[in-house]
Write a protein that holds these residues in place. Structure first.
Motif, PDB file in Angstrom:
ATOM      1  N   VAL A 171     102.745 -52.276  -2.881  1.00  0.00           N
ATOM      2  CA  VAL A 171     103.698 -53.012  -2.042  1.00  0.00           C
ATOM      3  C   VAL A 171     104.497 -53.995  -2.902  1.00  0.00           C
ATOM      4  CG1 VAL A 171     103.951 -54.529  -0.037  1.00  0.00           C
ATOM      5  CG2 VAL A 171     102.151 -52.774  -0.065  1.00  0.00           C
ATOM      6  N   GLU A 172     103.806 -54.771  -3.726  1.00  0.00           N
ATOM      7  CA  GLU A 172     104.433 -55.659  -4.699  1.00  0.00           C
ATOM      8  C   GLU A 172     103.605 -55.597  -5.972  1.00  0.00           C
ATOM      9  OE1 GLU A 172     107.228 -57.149  -4.564  1.00  0.00           O
ATOM     10  OE2 GLU A 172     107.710 -56.957  -2.430  1.00  0.00           O
ATOM     11  N   PRO A 173     104.234 -55.326  -7.135  1.00  0.00           N
ATOM     12  CA  PRO A 173     103.454 -55.117  -8.359  1.00  0.00           C
ATOM     13  C   PRO A 173     103.155 -56.374  -9.160  1.00  0.00           C
ATOM     14  CG  PRO A 173     105.733 -54.563  -8.758  1.00  0.00           C
ATOM     15  CD  PRO A 173     105.647 -54.959  -7.306  1.00  0.00           C
ATOM     16  N   GLY A 174     103.755 -57.517  -8.799  1.00  0.00           N
ATOM     17  CA  GLY A 174     103.551 -58.709  -9.606  1.00  0.00           C
ATOM     18  C   GLY A 174     104.272 -58.619 -10.939  1.00  0.00           C
ATOM     19  N   LEU A 175     103.788 -59.378 -11.924  1.00  0.00           N
ATOM     20  CA  LEU A 175     104.434 -59.384 -13.241  1.00  0.00           C
ATOM     21  C   LEU A 175     104.211 -58.075 -13.978  1.00  0.00           C
ATOM     22  CD1 LEU A 175     103.579 -62.980 -14.509  1.00  0.00           C
ATOM     23  CD2 LEU A 175     105.728 -62.159 -13.529  1.00  0.00           C
ATOM     24  N   GLN A 176     102.997 -57.562 -13.900  1.00  0.00           N
ATOM     25  CA  GLN A 176     102.686 -56.272 -14.523  1.00  0.00           C
ATOM     26  C   GLN A 176     101.430 -55.718 -13.878  1.00  0.00           C
ATOM     27  OE1 GLN A 176     101.182 -55.823 -18.681  1.00  0.00           O
ATOM     28  NE2 GLN A 176     102.985 -54.533 -18.971  1.00  0.00           N
ATOM     29  N   LEU A 177     101.475 -54.465 -13.511  1.00  0.00           N
ATOM     30  CA  LEU A 177     100.337 -53.804 -12.888  1.00  0.00           C
ATOM     31  C   LEU A 177     100.126 -52.475 -13.600  1.00  0.00           C
ATOM     32  CD1 LEU A 177      98.252 -54.091 -10.593  1.00  0.00           C
ATOM     33  CD2 LEU A 177      99.863 -52.889  -9.098  1.00  0.00           C
ATOM     34  N   LEU A 178      98.931 -52.306 -14.155  1.00  0.00           N
ATOM     35  CA  LEU A 178      98.616 -51.126 -14.951  1.00  0.00           C
ATOM     36  C   LEU A 178      97.347 -50.464 -14.442  1.00  0.00           C
ATOM     37  CD1 LEU A 178      99.028 -52.674 -18.525  1.00  0.00           C
ATOM     38  CD2 LEU A 178     100.727 -51.291 -17.313  1.00  0.00           C
ATOM     39  N   VAL A 179      97.212 -49.190 -14.757  1.00  0.00           N
ATOM     40  CA  VAL A 179      95.933 -48.495 -14.629  1.00  0.00           C
ATOM     41  C   VAL A 179      95.271 -48.544 -15.995  1.00  0.00           C
ATOM     42  CG1 VAL A 179      94.788 -46.293 -14.202  1.00  0.00           C
ATOM     43  CG2 VAL A 179      96.731 -46.977 -12.783  1.00  0.00           C
ATOM     44  N   VAL A 180      94.019 -48.999 -16.032  1.00  0.00           N
ATOM     45  CA  VAL A 180      93.283 -49.083 -17.295  1.00  0.00           C
ATOM     46  C   VAL A 180      91.886 -48.500 -17.097  1.00  0.00           C
ATOM     47  CG1 VAL A 180      94.526 -51.107 -18.149  1.00  0.00           C
ATOM     48  CG2 VAL A 180      92.460 -51.419 -16.775  1.00  0.00           C
ATOM     49  N   ASP A 181      91.301 -48.067 -18.194  1.00  0.00           N
ATOM     50  CA  ASP A 181      89.906 -47.619 -18.165  1.00  0.00           C
ATOM     51  C   ASP A 181      89.224 -48.120 -19.422  1.00  0.00           C
ATOM     52  OD1 ASP A 181      90.879 -45.880 -20.112  1.00  0.00           O
ATOM     53  OD2 ASP A 181      90.838 -44.114 -18.819  1.00  0.00           O
ATOM     54  N   ALA A 182      88.208 -47.415 -19.899  1.00  0.00           N
ATOM     55  CA  ALA A 182      87.464 -47.882 -21.067  1.00  0.00           C
ATOM     56  C   ALA A 182      88.210 -47.653 -22.376  1.00  0.00           C
ATOM     57  CB  ALA A 182      86.093 -47.211 -21.123  1.00  0.00           C
ATOM     58  N   GLY A 183      89.349 -46.963 -22.338  1.00  0.00           N
ATOM     59  CA  GLY A 183      90.167 -46.801 -23.533  1.00  0.00           C
ATOM     60  C   GLY A 183      90.009 -45.458 -24.207  1.00  0.00           C
ATOM     61  N   ARG A 184      90.794 -45.275 -25.266  1.00  0.00           N
ATOM     62  CA  ARG A 184      90.818 -44.009 -26.000  1.00  0.00           C
ATOM     63  C   ARG A 184      89.804 -44.030 -27.130  1.00  0.00           C
ATOM     64  NH1 ARG A 184      95.897 -44.551 -23.714  1.00  0.00           N
ATOM     65  NH2 ARG A 184      96.246 -42.684 -22.454  1.00  0.00           N
ATOM     66  N   ASN A 185      89.220 -42.881 -27.407  1.00  0.00           N
ATOM     67  CA  ASN A 185      88.143 -42.820 -28.389  1.00  0.00           C
ATOM     68  C   ASN A 185      88.679 -42.876 -29.817  1.00  0.00           C
ATOM     69  OD1 ASN A 185      89.124 -40.225 -28.974  1.00  0.00           O
ATOM     70  ND2 ASN A 185      87.752 -39.273 -27.498  1.00  0.00           N
ATOM     71  N   THR A 186      87.748 -42.915 -30.751  1.00  0.00           N
ATOM     72  CA  THR A 186      88.138 -43.053 -32.156  1.00  0.00           C
ATOM     73  C   THR A 186      88.960 -41.866 -32.645  1.00  0.00           C
ATOM     74  OG1 THR A 186      85.985 -42.137 -32.785  1.00  0.00           O
ATOM     75  CG2 THR A 186      86.187 -44.525 -32.739  1.00  0.00           C
TER      76      THR A 186
END
Length: 320
Positions: free
Chosen positions: A7-22
């Motif tokens: 509805v409103e994203p604010g300053l920044q809205l992201l999808v995140v998880d545990a990150g990318r592997n080595t």
């Protein structure tokens, strides 16, 4: 499959998880993932998710709506939450019904708030992660790294669990910066002059406006490094680099994979979440800690988290 609408994203809205592997980093992708990994894991646990599934990371005030019944959880420093304009608890499983809205407002501009959802956000996997990285143009529905905007809709592969969980006061993250951040020094530490080493750990540093998911640039006592050529090498999360002006930069989730600036060491893993929730104007200090003592502190934190995460009691966290 359910849907979440922005509805409103604010300053920044992201999808995140545990990150990318080595392996992804070896071919040039940044590690990415949630900046504040502790809060990210806690909101997932409150939703009875695996601890590494995607969640939302927002800055500023944002509002979501859902078209299904599900459990959500909100976590972060000094944040207020409303379900259909009614105040509700942070660090608590919240049951949303179809048509409900969730409004999230942090008290301090620049902190990160995490929203877990009972299920898995449906986005393409890029090099082992669904994290959106705006700097690299990676992730998201179109794999262009665009942050979520008003009107965007995310599909959710729902699970059927509707846990009733909350965190006790002593289980909630302590985001305060009154205690120094622990630093495990690296091999380049010995190349700094002794008085420069002491000066760094005796100084206060201010968080500047020049901060991002890539790293936090600090301002304070400059630290000199002897003139010498350094090879570029892999950069760990929390690495404290000193460019030519001598002002430290602490590298974070979206850091580059290689760098050649001299490094004093790394902020200990268990203290990184406090740094990532600092905002411009905050004051930070550092203290050196041996790798053995850092490991002992990490194990103590890990045991507390295990007691939380392994609990199956739906009344877990209820006041005694």
């Amino acid at each position: 499959m359910g849907e979440i609408s922005i509805v409103e994203p604010g300053l920044q809205l992201l999808v995140v998880d545990a990150g990318r592997n080595t392996h992804a980093q070896e071919i040039g992708f940044c590690a990415s993932g949630a900046l504040d990994q502790l809060s990210f894991e806690l909101v997932n646990w409150l939703c009875d998710n695996a601890l590494d599934v995607p969640a939302l990371e927002g800055m500023g005030e944002f509002t979501l709506s859902v078209n299904f019944t599900t459990v959500v959880a909100v976590g972060g420093p000094s944040v207020s939450v409303w379900q259909n304009d009614k105040p509700v608890d942070v660090w608590h499983s919240l049951l949303l019904q179809a048509g409900d809205t969730l409004r999230v407002k942090p008290q301090r501009m620049g902190t990160k708030t995490y929203v877990g959802v009972g299920g898995v956000i449906d986005l393409p996997v890029v090099q082992g992660s669904k994290s959106i990285v705006t700097r690299e143009g990676v992730g998201g529905r179109n794999n262009d790294g665009a942050s979520l905007k008003k009107g965007d809709v995310l599909g959710i592969d729902l699970h059927e669990h509707h846990p009733q969980r909350l965190l006790k006061e002593h289980e909630k993250p302590d985001y305060t910066l009154d205690k120094p951040l622990d630093v495990v020094v690296g091999y380049q530490y010995e190349h700094f002059d002794n008085w420069q080493q002491q000066l760094f750990f005796a100084s206060e540093y201010e968080v500047t406006n020049d901060i991002s998911r890539m790293g936090y640039r600090l301002k304070g006592q400059p630290i000199a490094y002897p003139e010498t050529d350094l090879y570029s090498e892999g950069i760990n999360c929390g690495a404290i680099q000193f460019p030519g002006d001598g002002q430290p930069i602490v590298m974070l989730a979206d850091r580059q994979t290689l760098g050649g600036y001299p490094k004093m060491g790394c902020v200990a893993d268990y203290d990184l979440y406090r740094l990532t929730q600092a905002v411009p104007g905050d004051t930070i200090t550092f203290q050196s800690i041996s790798s053995d003592n850092a490991r002992a502190k990490w194990l103590l934190r890990h045991r507390l988290e295990e007691r939380i995460f392994e609990s199956e009691d739906t009344e877990h966290g209820a006041d005694d």
